[in-house]
Design an enzyme around this catalytic site. Structure first.
Site, PDB file in Angstrom:
ATOM      1  N   TYR A 201       2.259  36.490  48.008  1.00 59.56           N
ATOM      2  CA  TYR A 201       1.696  37.939  48.035  1.00 59.56           C
ATOM      3  C   TYR A 201       1.717  38.733  49.401  1.00 59.56           C
ATOM      4  O   TYR A 201       1.173  39.956  49.224  1.00 59.56           O
ATOM      5  CB  TYR A 201       0.088  38.004  47.489  1.00 59.56           C
TER       6      TYR A 201
ATOM      7  N   LYS B 191       2.788  23.003  44.246  1.00 61.99           N
ATOM      8  CA  LYS B 191       4.046  22.784  43.722  1.00 61.99           C
ATOM      9  C   LYS B 191       4.728  22.056  44.947  1.00 61.99           C
ATOM     10  O   LYS B 191       5.956  22.448  45.405  1.00 61.99           O
ATOM     11  CB  LYS B 191       4.580  23.954  43.439  1.00 61.99           C
TER      12      LYS B 191
ATOM     13  N   ASP C 298       2.751  23.402  37.072  1.00 64.66           N
ATOM     14  CA  ASP C 298       3.349  23.289  35.521  1.00 64.66           C
ATOM     15  C   ASP C 298       2.588  22.443  34.748  1.00 64.66           C
ATOM     16  O   ASP C 298       2.338  22.852  33.639  1.00 64.66           O
ATOM     17  CB  ASP C 298       4.789  23.183  35.784  1.00 64.66           C
TER      18      ASP C 298
ATOM     19  N   ASP D 289      -3.339  33.475  40.599  1.00 67.86           N
ATOM     20  CA  ASP D 289      -3.407  34.608  39.960  1.00 67.86           C
ATOM     21  C   ASP D 289      -3.284  34.071  38.504  1.00 67.86           C
ATOM     22  O   ASP D 289      -3.969  34.767  37.415  1.00 67.86           O
ATOM     23  CB  ASP D 289      -2.394  35.526  40.559  1.00 67.86           C
TER      24      ASP D 289
ATOM     25  N   ASP E 240      -6.156  34.074  35.140  1.00 62.49           N
ATOM     26  CA  ASP E 240      -6.083  34.522  33.793  1.00 62.49           C
ATOM     27  C   ASP E 240      -5.836  33.648  32.521  1.00 62.49           C
ATOM     28  O   ASP E 240      -6.433  33.929  31.618  1.00 62.49           O
ATOM     29  CB  ASP E 240      -4.823  35.707  33.822  1.00 62.49           C
TER      30      ASP E 240
END
Ligand code: NAD
Length: 343
Positions: free
Chosen positions: A125, A177, A212, A236, A240
């Site tokens: 970001y 990850k 994932d 992020d 959601d």
């Protein structure tokens, strides 16, 4: 009456003033614990001063170190930079705390009680992006640089672990990850494992999960998780995802917490399509106010607010259109204030 706590109040854009009015009325009904300093930002800031984050607003938050904020409009594509991102940078709001808890039963997933803790300042970001031209294509190659520091990872992980321990959470999952982005997310994983061994072992269980797989597991069986802590971009997306487990953005509050301030808000935006129509759902901002009360150790007031909100939605069945109801914001406010008066 204990001394009031100074706090900055930003009504925001679009539906902001409508849902902020409900929230302030509910807090007033609980004894008005905050001494508000009203300020402007976003489109309101641009219209009044030419700046989406006026100096007076920054000065107010610097003084109070605490704010309740309505949604702020950011133009897509061109235009001014997001005031939300500027606030995060200005006050080093490194932790984004996003709880997702079922309030209205009977949805696809019942009894959800999850917290996502997202790193708010680093990772992919930071906005270091560029293109490389090949032949006559100026955008032939796109590149982005992500930056995670050990210090930035440690302060966020420490915040998440402290939050888990203080709120009696049983399990924390570090989401990463590091099998592919070995350096960028490996540093976060490694720092978390080291910090847990050194300081938190035995206070809650720690697991690690690849992003994932985590997304799939959250949809198949969200109850297997308790607290999820992760880097900026993954956080992020996951925050959601968990909002979707409890009825969407209209039901989800968020806190941006940092070294210099704490800012509480609804996760949704300014909803320009329904602004001024009197039909906005104030639930998410009311839940943000409950988090703000807890942040100020006013746990009893927070519990009363949460109870009144749940009774309004579930016992009185007063729900706005986004929740399938027919009530207006004014109906909702009246019902909530009646509940708070009884408590
Ligand atoms: P949005 O969240 O404002 O709206 C998405 C949809 O959800 C709309 O149909 C809207 O009517 C509905 N909705 C949202 N909140 C609602 C509520 N409380 N009650 C009833 N319905 C609600 O998202 P958007 O349209 O993508 O963004 C609009 C503006 O908000 C943009 O300028 C964006 O930059 C800004 N935004 C601000 C924040 C923030 O300040 N934290 C967050 C997200 C978006």
């Amino acid at each position: 009456m204990p001394q009031k706590i100074p706090a900055t109040l930003i009504a925001g854009d679009g539906i902001g003033p409508e849902i902020v009015a409900t929230t302030v009325a509910a807090l007033d009904a609980l004894g008005a614990p905050f001494e508000w300093d009203p300020q402007i930002a976003g489109l309101g800031g641009v219209q009044a001063t030419g700046d989406p984050l006026p100096a007076a607003t920054i000065a107010s938050i610097r003084r109070t170190r605490l704010a309740l904020k309505g949604p702020l409009e950011t133009p897509s594509g061109g235009g001014y930079r997001s005031s939300n991102v500027r606030l995060r940078e200005e006050f080093k709001l490194y932790a984004n705390l996003r709880p997702a808890r079922t309030i209205i039963p009977g949805d696809r997933f019942e009894n959800i009680d999850l917290v996502v803790v997202r790193e708010n300042l680093e990772g992919l970001y930071i906005g270091h992006e560029h293109y490389i031209q090949i032949d006559d294509d100026p955008h032939a190659v796109a590149m982005a640089t992500g930056v995670n520091t050990r210090q930035g990872s440690r302060r966020l992980l420490e915040f998440a672990f402290e939050h888990a321990a203080a709120t009696g959470r049983k399990r924390v999952a570090i989401v990463h990850k590091a099998n592919i982005m070995k350096a960028l997310t490996g540093i976060f994983l490694e720092t978390g494992l080291e910090l847990y061994e050194r300081k938190y072992k035995g206070r809650f269980a720690l697991e690690t999960v690849i992003i994932d797989a985590c997304a799939m597991k959250l949809v198949l069986n969200p109850w297997q998780f308790d607290v999820l802590v992760t880097t900026n971009l993954f956080g992020d997306i996951l925050s959601d995802l968990v909002a979707g487990l409890v009825g969407g953005l209209g039901m989800t509050p968020g806190a941006n917490i940092g070294a210099d301030a704490a800012i509480f808000e609804a996760v949704h935006g300014s909803a320009p399509d329904i602004a001024g129509k009197g039909i906005a759902n104030p639930t998410a901002l009311l839940l943000a106010a409950a988090m703000m009360l807890e942040h100020c150790r006013l746990h009893e007031l927070a519990a009363r607010l949460r109870k009144g909100l749940s009774e309004t939605l579930n016992v009185d069945g007063v729900r706005t259109g986004d929740l399938g109801g027919k009530s207006t914001t004014a109906d909702f406010t009246r019902a909530l204030l009646a509940r708070l008066a009884k408590a």
